[in-house]
Scaffold this active site. Structure first.
Site, PDB file in Angstrom:
ATOM      1  N   TYR A   1       0.814  -1.213   0.000  1.00  0.00           N
ATOM      2  CA  TYR A   1       0.000   0.000   0.000  1.00  0.00           C
ATOM      3  C   TYR A   1       0.852   1.270   0.000  1.00  0.00           C
ATOM      4  CZ  TYR A   1      -4.111  -2.830   0.826  1.00  0.00           C
ATOM      5  OH  TYR A   1      -5.115  -3.740   0.681  1.00  0.00           O
TER       6      TYR A   1
ATOM      7  N   ASP B   1       9.676  -6.866  -4.397  1.00  0.00           N
ATOM      8  CA  ASP B   1       8.739  -7.531  -3.488  1.00  0.00           C
ATOM      9  C   ASP B   1       9.071  -9.014  -3.455  1.00  0.00           C
ATOM     10  OD1 ASP B   1       5.802  -6.461  -2.274  1.00  0.00           O
ATOM     11  OD2 ASP B   1       6.155  -8.637  -2.300  1.00  0.00           O
TER      12      ASP B   1
ATOM     13  N   VAL C   1      -0.147   8.601   4.865  1.00  0.00           N
ATOM     14  CA  VAL C   1      -1.213   8.727   3.871  1.00  0.00           C
ATOM     15  C   VAL C   1      -2.449   7.930   4.259  1.00  0.00           C
ATOM     16  CG1 VAL C   1       0.230   9.293   1.914  1.00  0.00           C
ATOM     17  CG2 VAL C   1      -0.021   6.908   2.585  1.00  0.00           C
TER      18      VAL C   1
ATOM     19  N   LYS D   1       4.521   9.177  14.571  1.00  0.00           N
ATOM     20  CA  LYS D   1       3.677   8.273  13.775  1.00  0.00           C
ATOM     21  C   LYS D   1       2.725   7.472  14.684  1.00  0.00           C
ATOM     22  CE  LYS D   1       2.028   5.568  10.742  1.00  0.00           C
ATOM     23  NZ  LYS D   1       1.141   6.009   9.687  1.00  0.00           N
TER      24      LYS D   1
ATOM     25  N   ASN E   1      -1.793   7.781  15.217  1.00  0.00           N
ATOM     26  CA  ASN E   1      -2.807   6.723  15.121  1.00  0.00           C
ATOM     27  C   ASN E   1      -3.409   6.381  16.475  1.00  0.00           C
ATOM     28  OD1 ASN E   1      -2.676   6.667  12.389  1.00  0.00           O
ATOM     29  ND2 ASN E   1      -1.471   4.798  12.219  1.00  0.00           N
TER      30      ASN E   1
ATOM     31  N   ARG F   1      -6.139   8.835  17.249  1.00  0.00           N
ATOM     32  CA  ARG F   1      -7.375   8.509  16.535  1.00  0.00           C
ATOM     33  C   ARG F   1      -8.069   7.309  17.200  1.00  0.00           C
ATOM     34  NH1 ARG F   1      -9.510  10.655  12.092  1.00  0.00           N
ATOM     35  NH2 ARG F   1     -10.507   9.290  10.570  1.00  0.00           N
TER      36      ARG F   1
ATOM     37  N   HIS G   1     -18.753  22.806  19.178  1.00  0.00           N
ATOM     38  CA  HIS G   1     -17.853  23.532  20.085  1.00  0.00           C
ATOM     39  C   HIS G   1     -16.530  23.767  19.357  1.00  0.00           C
ATOM     40  CE1 HIS G   1     -15.097  24.270  23.372  1.00  0.00           C
ATOM     41  NE2 HIS G   1     -16.134  24.438  24.191  1.00  0.00           N
TER      42      HIS G   1
ATOM     43  N   CYS H   1      -3.408  -0.196  10.443  1.00  0.00           N
ATOM     44  CA  CYS H   1      -2.696   0.925  11.062  1.00  0.00           C
ATOM     45  C   CYS H   1      -3.205   1.183  12.474  1.00  0.00           C
ATOM     46  CB  CYS H   1      -2.864   2.165  10.207  1.00  0.00           C
ATOM     47  SG  CYS H   1      -2.509   1.856   8.481  1.00  0.00           S
TER      48      CYS H   1
ATOM     49  N   TYR I   1     -12.388  -2.999   5.832  1.00  0.00           N
ATOM     50  CA  TYR I   1     -12.346  -2.376   7.164  1.00  0.00           C
ATOM     51  C   TYR I   1     -12.917  -0.972   7.177  1.00  0.00           C
ATOM     52  CZ  TYR I   1      -8.284   0.694   6.314  1.00  0.00           C
ATOM     53  OH  TYR I   1      -7.441   1.685   5.875  1.00  0.00           O
TER      54      TYR I   1
HETATM   55  N1  SAJ Z   1     -13.192   4.729  12.202  1.00  0.00           N
HETATM   56  C1  SAJ Z   1     -14.218   4.883  13.113  1.00  0.00           C
HETATM   57  N2  SAJ Z   1     -14.610   6.151  13.455  1.00  0.00           N
HETATM   58  C2  SAJ Z   1     -14.046   7.240  12.909  1.00  0.00           C
HETATM   59  C3  SAJ Z   1     -13.000   7.090  11.981  1.00  0.00           C
HETATM   60  C4  SAJ Z   1     -12.596   5.829  11.651  1.00  0.00           C
HETATM   61  O1  SAJ Z   1     -14.776   3.904  13.634  1.00  0.00           O
HETATM   62  O2  SAJ Z   1     -14.467   8.363  13.263  1.00  0.00           O
HETATM   63  C5  SAJ Z   1     -12.709   3.394  11.847  1.00  0.00           C
HETATM   64  C6  SAJ Z   1     -12.746   3.098  10.353  1.00  0.00           C
HETATM   65  O3  SAJ Z   1     -14.001   2.630   9.945  1.00  0.00           O
HETATM   66  C7  SAJ Z   1     -11.656   2.042  10.231  1.00  0.00           C
HETATM   67  C8  SAJ Z   1     -10.630   2.487  11.261  1.00  0.00           C
HETATM   68  O4  SAJ Z   1     -11.331   3.338  12.160  1.00  0.00           O
HETATM   69  O5  SAJ Z   1     -12.130   0.762  10.575  1.00  0.00           O
HETATM   70  C9  SAJ Z   1      -9.418   3.199  10.711  1.00  0.00           C
HETATM   71  O6  SAJ Z   1      -9.779   4.057   9.632  1.00  0.00           O
HETATM   72  P1  SAJ Z   1      -9.141   5.504   9.407  1.00  0.00           P
HETATM   73  O7  SAJ Z   1      -9.699   6.065   8.154  1.00  0.00           O
HETATM   74  O8  SAJ Z   1      -9.290   6.315  10.622  1.00  0.00           O
HETATM   75  O9  SAJ Z   1      -7.598   5.240   9.295  1.00  0.00           O
HETATM   76  P2  SAJ Z   1      -6.664   4.266   8.399  1.00  0.00           P
HETATM   77  O10 SAJ Z   1      -6.242   3.137   9.274  1.00  0.00           O
HETATM   78  O11 SAJ Z   1      -7.279   3.941   7.093  1.00  0.00           O
HETATM   79  O12 SAJ Z   1      -5.420   5.255   8.142  1.00  0.00           O
HETATM   80  C10 SAJ Z   1      -4.721   5.774   9.267  1.00  0.00           C
HETATM   81  C11 SAJ Z   1      -4.524   7.291   9.050  1.00  0.00           C
HETATM   82  N3  SAJ Z   1      -4.090   7.906  10.309  1.00  0.00           N
HETATM   83  C12 SAJ Z   1      -4.675   9.017  10.782  1.00  0.00           C
HETATM   84  O13 SAJ Z   1      -5.602   9.571  10.235  1.00  0.00           O
HETATM   85  C13 SAJ Z   1      -4.104   9.568  12.051  1.00  0.00           C
HETATM   86  C14 SAJ Z   1      -3.501   7.522   7.955  1.00  0.00           C
HETATM   87  O14 SAJ Z   1      -3.188   8.904   7.826  1.00  0.00           O
HETATM   88  C15 SAJ Z   1      -2.221   6.735   8.261  1.00  0.00           C
HETATM   89  O15 SAJ Z   1      -1.241   6.915   7.246  1.00  0.00           O
HETATM   90  C16 SAJ Z   1      -2.594   5.276   8.315  1.00  0.00           C
HETATM   91  O16 SAJ Z   1      -3.506   5.097   9.406  1.00  0.00           O
HETATM   92  C17 SAJ Z   1      -1.340   4.451   8.556  1.00  0.00           C
HETATM   93  O17 SAJ Z   1      -0.796   3.915   7.579  1.00  0.00           O
HETATM   94  O18 SAJ Z   1      -0.836   4.406   9.686  1.00  0.00           O
END
Ligand code: SAJ
Length: 419
Positions: free
Chosen positions: A11, A31, A152, A203, A207, A210, A241, A257, A313
Site C-alpha cells: 500500500y 517484493d 497517507v 507516527k 494513530n 485517533r 464547540h 494501522c 475495514y
Molecule cells: N473509524 C471509526 N470512526 C471514525 C473514523 C474511523 O470507527 O471516526 C474506523 C474506520 O471505519 C476504520 C478504522 O477506524 O475501521 C481506521 O480508519 P481511518 O480512516 O481512521 O484510518 P486508516 O487506518 O485507514 O489510516 C490511518 C490514518 N491515520 C490518521 O488519520 C491519524 C492515515 O493517515 C495513516 O497513514 C494510516 O492510518 C497508517 O498507515 O498508519
C-alpha cells in the site's frame, strides 16, 4: 539523479515507487511475493487506490520503474515492508530485518537507508542501525539512516503522498538532511526534521490519538444506547464547540494501522499506557457489541438468513485486514441458526461467501450494514423490499436515512442510538 531501491511494494511502497519514478528517479521496486511482481510486470496492480493505476503505468512506461523480487544496488534504499503484530501484541520486525539483511551486501559509502514501516520507538537506533553496521559501514557517518513515516490515508494515498506534511527523523542531523533531499523532490507539504525516535513516536501517536478518540465515541454509542438517545447527534452537536473534535462510533476499528500501531507503544511501556490499552480494548469489543444487538433483534427467530453489507475495514477500499466486518462474520457464523451471505463491491475473495447485492439480500431475514461504501448509499428500501423475507435492517455506520426505511415498513436499528 540518485537511484532508489524500494523494498516492499504494498500500500505504501508501490505508490511511493511510482511517484518517485514519475518524478525522474530510476527506481527498482522489490517484493518477495512473486505473484505481486508478476502482476505488476503484466501491467496490473494488487492495490485498489484511486489514481494508482495511472501513476503506476506512467512509471512503468517511462522505464524509470523496474520491478523484481531481488534488490539491486542503488544510492537510496527505502524499506516499506509490513510490521504486523504477533502473539501477545508484540511487533514482528522480521520483514524489516529480512529487507535490511538483503541490502547489507549492496551498501556502499554515501548511501541513504530510509525506513517507512511503522515501528516501535527506538527501532532505527536500537535495531536497524546495529543490523546495517554488519556491513562494516558506520551508519550516520559512512551511510545515512532515517525514519520517514508514511501518513497517507488509504483511499487517498496517491494525493496525500505529495500533499501531506512529512516528518523526517534522522539517527543524526546529517541523516535527516540527506533523506530530506529525496522527499523534497516530490512532497509539496512542509518537511520537518527531527530525531528518529521522535519521528517513530509521532507516527504512533497520530494513530493512537485517533484510536483513543474513536474509543471515546464508541463508549458514547454504548451509553447512548442505554440512555435512549442518538450518539451520532451527540457527536454532531458536541463538535459545534470550537475546541471539540469527537470521532465517530462504528462497528470497531480495523485496517493495518490504527488497530495495530498503538500496541507498539504499549509493548515498550506497558506500565504507562493504560489509556491507550483501554482504547484498544473498547474498539476491539465493538464487533461483539454489534453481534449482541443482532442476536437481540433476530436470535429468537430460529434458522434465518443474515446479510452483511461490507467486508472491508472501511469505506471504498478493498482491504479486509483486521476488518470489524470479518470479526462480526466469524462470530455470527458460530451460531448454527444463522446462514450468512456477504456482499462487498470492493472485495473479491474465494475464502468468504461473497455474492452480488441481489443474491446476498434475496430471502434475507436481516440486513446488517457494516462498511459504509459509497455504493450502499444508492440502496433504496423499494429494492430491498422486493428481495428480503423480513424487513429488518441494522445500520452500524449511520449511513441510511432512518425515516425513509421506516416509511417502507422496515424495522430499523442504528447502532449507538437507543431511539
Ligand atoms: N473509524 C471509526 N470512526 C471514525 C473514523 C474511523 O470507527 O471516526 C474506523 C474506520 O471505519 C476504520 C478504522 O477506524 O475501521 C481506521 O480508519 P481511518 O480512516 O481512521 O484510518 P486508516 O487506518 O485507514 O489510516 C490511518 C490514518 N491515520 C490518521 O488519520 C491519524 C492515515 O493517515 C495513516 O497513514 C494510516 O492510518 C497508517 O498507515 O498508519
Amino acid at each position: 539523479m540518485k537511484e532508489i531501491c524500494i523494498l516492499g511494494l504494498g500500500y505504501i511502497g508501490l505508490p511511493t515507487a511510482s511517484t518517485l519514478a514519475v518524478n525522474g528517479f530510476k527506481v527498482h521496486g522489490v517484493d518477495i511475493d512473486p505473484t505481486i511482481v508478476e502482476k505488476l510486470n503484466d501491467g496490473g496492480t494488487h492495490v485498489e487506490e484511486p489514481g494508482l493505476s495511472t501513476v503506476l503505468s506512467a512509471a512503468l512506461c517511462s522505464g524509470n520503474l523496474v520491478v523484481s523480487s531481488v534488490p539491486k544496488q542503488a544510492d537510496v534504499y527505502i524499506i516499506a515492508v509490513p510490521t504486523p503484530i504477533k502473539e501477545e501484541n508484540k511487533a514482528d520486525l522480521s520483514c524489516i530485518e529480512n529487507a535490511a539483511r538483503s541490502i547489507i551486501p549492496l551498501l556502499k559509502k554515501g548511501d541513504i537507508v530510509i525506513l517507512e514501516s511503522t515501528s516501535p520507538p527506538g527501532t532505527c537506533l536500537g535495531f536497524l542501525k546495529p543490523l546495517l553496521e554488519e556491513s562494516g559501514l558506520e551508519m550516520g557517518v559512512d551511510c545515512y539512516l532515517a525514519y520517514c513515516p508514511e501518513r497517507v490515508l488509504p483511499g487517498n494515498i496517491v494525493n496525500e503522498l505529495s500533499l501531506n506534511n512529512r516528518i523526517i527523523g534522522g539517527i543524526n542531523q546529517a541523516s535527516a538532511e540527506q533523506a530530506k533531499k529525496i522527499y523534497e523532490t516530490f512532497v509539496c507539504g512542509e518537511i520537518h526534521l527531527t530525531c528518529s525516535t521522535t519521528a517513530e513516536m509521532v507516527k504512533l501517536m497520530e494513530n493512537s490519538y485517533r484510536d483513543v478518540n474513536i474509543a471515546l465515541a464508541n463508549e458514547l454509542a454504548m451509553v447512548s444506547h442505554d440512555l435512549g438517545i442518538n450518539a451520532w447527534d451527540v457527536v454532531r452537536l458536541a463538535n459545534l464547540h470550537p475546541r471539540v473534535n469527537l470521532h465517530l462510533p462504528g462497528p470497531g476499528v480495523g485496517g493495518h494501522c490504527i488497530s495495530v500501531d498503538p500496541w507498539f507503544i504499549i509493548e515498550k511501556f506497558p506500565q504507562s499506557t493504560a489509556l491507550i490499552r483501554q482504547a484498544r480494548m473498547v474498539n476491539d469489543e465493538m464487533p461483539s457489541f454489534v453481534c449482541c444487538e443482532i442476536d437481540k433483534k433476530v436470535g429468537h427467530l430460529g434458522p434465518i438468513k443474515l446479510t452483511i453489507l461490507g467486508l472491508s475495514y472501511k469505506a471504498n477500499v478493498n482491504d479486509i485486514r483486521e476488518s470489524p466486518a470479518l470479526k462480526i462474520f466469524n462470530r455470527l457464523r458460530c451460531n448454527p441458526n444463522y446462514q450468512i451471505a456477504l456482499h462487498d463491491p470492493h472485495v473479491s475473495s474465494t475464502e468468504y461467501p461473497l455474492y452480488d447485492l441481489e443474491t446476498a439480500c434475496r430471502d434475507s431475514d436481516c440486513i446488517v450494514l457494516v462498511t459504509d461504501h459509497k455504493e450502499f448509499r444508492q440502496i433504496r428500501p423499494s429494492h430491498l423490499s422486493c428481495w428480503v423475507k423480513r424487513k429488518i435492517l441494522i445500520d452500524t455506520r449511520n449511513l441510511f436515512n432512518k425515516q425513509e426505511w421506516l416509511d417502507h415498513g422496515f424495522d430499523f436499528t442504528l447502532i449507538g442510538a437507543g431511539v
